[in-house]
Design a protein around this motif. Structure first.
Motif, PDB file in Angstrom:
ATOM      1  N   GLU A  78       0.827  -1.202   0.000  1.00  0.00           N
ATOM      2  CA  GLU A  78       0.000   0.000   0.000  1.00  0.00           C
ATOM      3  C   GLU A  78       0.869   1.264   0.000  1.00  0.00           C
ATOM      4  O   GLU A  78       0.579   2.230  -0.713  1.00  0.00           O
ATOM      5  N   GLU A  82       2.421   3.279  -5.577  1.00  0.00           N
ATOM      6  CA  GLU A  82       2.554   4.398  -6.520  1.00  0.00           C
ATOM      7  C   GLU A  82       3.994   4.541  -7.008  1.00  0.00           C
ATOM      8  O   GLU A  82       4.247   4.792  -8.190  1.00  0.00           O
ATOM      9  N   GLU A  83       4.938   4.367  -6.097  1.00  0.00           N
ATOM     10  CA  GLU A  83       6.349   4.478  -6.469  1.00  0.00           C
ATOM     11  C   GLU A  83       6.757   3.339  -7.405  1.00  0.00           C
ATOM     12  O   GLU A  83       7.488   3.540  -8.380  1.00  0.00           O
ATOM     13  N   ALA A  85       4.750   1.771  -9.417  1.00  0.00           N
ATOM     14  CA  ALA A  85       4.110   2.089 -10.697  1.00  0.00           C
ATOM     15  C   ALA A  85       4.978   3.060 -11.493  1.00  0.00           C
ATOM     16  O   ALA A  85       5.135   2.911 -12.722  1.00  0.00           O
ATOM     17  N   PHE A  86       5.548   4.041 -10.804  1.00  0.00           N
ATOM     18  CA  PHE A  86       6.404   5.017 -11.480  1.00  0.00           C
ATOM     19  C   PHE A  86       7.640   4.336 -12.061  1.00  0.00           C
ATOM     20  O   PHE A  86       7.993   4.545 -13.229  1.00  0.00           O
ATOM     21  N   ILE A 267      -0.865  -2.143  -8.158  1.00  0.00           N
ATOM     22  CA  ILE A 267       0.114  -1.213  -8.729  1.00  0.00           C
ATOM     23  C   ILE A 267      -0.398  -0.599 -10.021  1.00  0.00           C
ATOM     24  O   ILE A 267      -0.263   0.616 -10.253  1.00  0.00           O
ATOM     25  N   THR A 269      -3.290   0.234 -10.933  1.00  0.00           N
ATOM     26  CA  THR A 269      -4.301   1.281 -10.770  1.00  0.00           C
ATOM     27  C   THR A 269      -3.667   2.669 -10.723  1.00  0.00           C
ATOM     28  O   THR A 269      -4.367   3.673 -10.931  1.00  0.00           O
ATOM     29  N   HIS A 270      -2.367   2.751 -10.488  1.00  0.00           N
ATOM     30  CA  HIS A 270      -1.686   4.044 -10.394  1.00  0.00           C
ATOM     31  C   HIS A 270      -1.133   4.528 -11.731  1.00  0.00           C
ATOM     32  O   HIS A 270      -0.637   5.666 -11.813  1.00  0.00           O
ATOM     33  N   GLN A 273      -2.150   7.948 -13.099  1.00  0.00           N
ATOM     34  CA  GLN A 273      -1.754   9.142 -12.347  1.00  0.00           C
ATOM     35  C   GLN A 273      -0.292   9.522 -12.566  1.00  0.00           C
ATOM     36  O   GLN A 273       0.187  10.510 -12.007  1.00  0.00           O
ATOM     37  N   LEU A 274       0.419   8.766 -13.381  1.00  0.00           N
ATOM     38  CA  LEU A 274       1.862   8.989 -13.532  1.00  0.00           C
ATOM     39  C   LEU A 274       2.167  10.195 -14.407  1.00  0.00           C
ATOM     40  O   LEU A 274       1.476  10.463 -15.400  1.00  0.00           O
TER      41      LEU A 274
END
Length: 373
Positions: A78, A82-83, A85-86, A267, A269-270, A273-274
């Protein structure tokens, strides 16, 4: 492909459905060895390996995580989704720039498999391309599964293979891949790109990476239950024939505790937003410590006879605690949030943890010399 390659392909059977990923996410080119051998405990395997048996000729008993450990895994996922995903987006963009829409993702089982799924998902999201993704076996000292590569080349003769793994440690798999690709070219007259794409490259082994930080990929915390319910890969002549893929067990009975799809879904799902910029795609300078020198310094400092018993980086240290016999764990900073699961595993197994700052990794696992047991 020369005549020998064409002849061999004729004997290679179609892969059977294996693993818990959706078929459109990943095809495992592995032989199902369920029921053919029993797993061995870490102590038995360590004795055997340090006395000449190759690790690929045995399977470890899979670690079953405690409730506390799974809570830590879920919290880590959790916090870092996001990281991750980046970093996935960065390495996927580099791959797409280099090879375009005709790329075939070939992940190295099993740490590379969830990363291969994520890269495939990212390319589908960003560029609306459905690239093939296969997962194949590569084994230190023995090379890559040539039958799997021949099968892929038969199915996708005009496309360009991109090998993918989760992270680098000392760079052993990178070197194994380079050597295997040279051998494959000499044998079949096929030139493969041996550049390995990874999410994290603390070992400074490649130009295709998401980050050079020794970053915790939460999938490193678990084994089969985050890698499509597949065991590590296996190669022994009595069970793997000349036209078989390398072997693996499929732990279908663990479906209720499997988090493989949840990991990649969380992962992915992000991706929307990247914001990946040009400067994110430029190779970063190497760290203050040279990775190879770090490992050699550790080996000398702790009087370790074989470099194979030094396993640097958070991913490799996790593996030491899950399926080897650890002597001690070195950490750069005990407060580093990336190594919470390392400290938990070390505590549960009674393994001493020592602060050691003269390395470019966040931690390092040292394997016990079985002559001392």
């Amino acid at each position: 492909m020369n005549e020998q390659g064409v002849a061999n392909v004729k004997h290679i059977k179609e892969p059977l459905p294996m693993g818990s990923y959706r078929k459109e996410d990943c095809i495992f080119l592995l032989k199902n060895i369920n029921g053919l051998l029993e797993e061995q405990n870490n102590l038995e395997r360590e004795y055997a390996m340090q006395n000449g048996t190759h690790y690929s000729e045995m399977l470890p008993i899979e670690y079953m995580p405690t409730k506390e450990y799974m809570t830590l895994y879920k919290n880590t996922l959790e916090e870092t989704a996001e990281e991750i995903a980046f970093y996935t987006g960065v390495v996927a963009e580099l791959i797409y720039r280099k090879k375009g829409k005709d790329v075939v993702i070939v992940s190295l089982a099993r740490a590379g498999t969830p990363i291969g799924v994520l890269i495939k998902r990212y390319l589908a999201y960003k560029y609306q391309v459905n690239v093939p993704h296969y997962s194949v076996s590569i084994i230190r000292d023995k090379g890559i599964d040539e039958n799997a590569l021949l099968y892929i080349l038969k199915e996708h003769p005009a496309e360009d293979i991109q090998f993918v793994d989760g992270w680098t440690g000392k760079g052993v798999i990178s070197h194994t891949l380079e050597k295997a690709c040279k051998h494959f070219k000499n044998k079949y007259e096929v030139d493969l790109d041996d550049t390995l794409a990874v999410l994290c490259d603390p070992g400074e082994c490649t130009s295709l990476y998401g980050t050079r930080a020794d970053f915790l990929v939460p999938s490193a915390c678990l084994n089969a239950t985050v890698s499509g319910l597949m065991s590590r890969t296996f190669l022994r002549n009595d069970l793997i024939g000349p036209y078989d893929f390398h072997g693996s067990k499929f732990y279908k009975e663990w479906e209720e505790i499997d988090v493989s799809n949840d990991f990649v879904d969380t992962i992915a799902t992000h991706f929307s937003q990247l914001n990946i910029h040009e400067e994110d795609l430029v190779n970063k300078e190497m760290g203050a410590f040279n990775a190879a020198q770090s490992v050699e310094n550790i080996r000398q400092c702790f009087d370790i006879s074989s470099i194979n018993r030094v396993k640097p980086g958070v991913g490799e240290t996790t593996r030491v605690l899950l399926r080897r016999v650890p002597w001690k764990i070195l950490v750069k900073d005990k407060e580093d949030k990336r190594i919470k699961h390392i400290l938990l595993l070390a505590r549960d197994r009674g393994v001493p943890v020592e602060v050691y700052q003269d390395m470019c990794y966040s931690c390092c696992g040292l394997i016990k010399d079985m002559c001392d047991v």
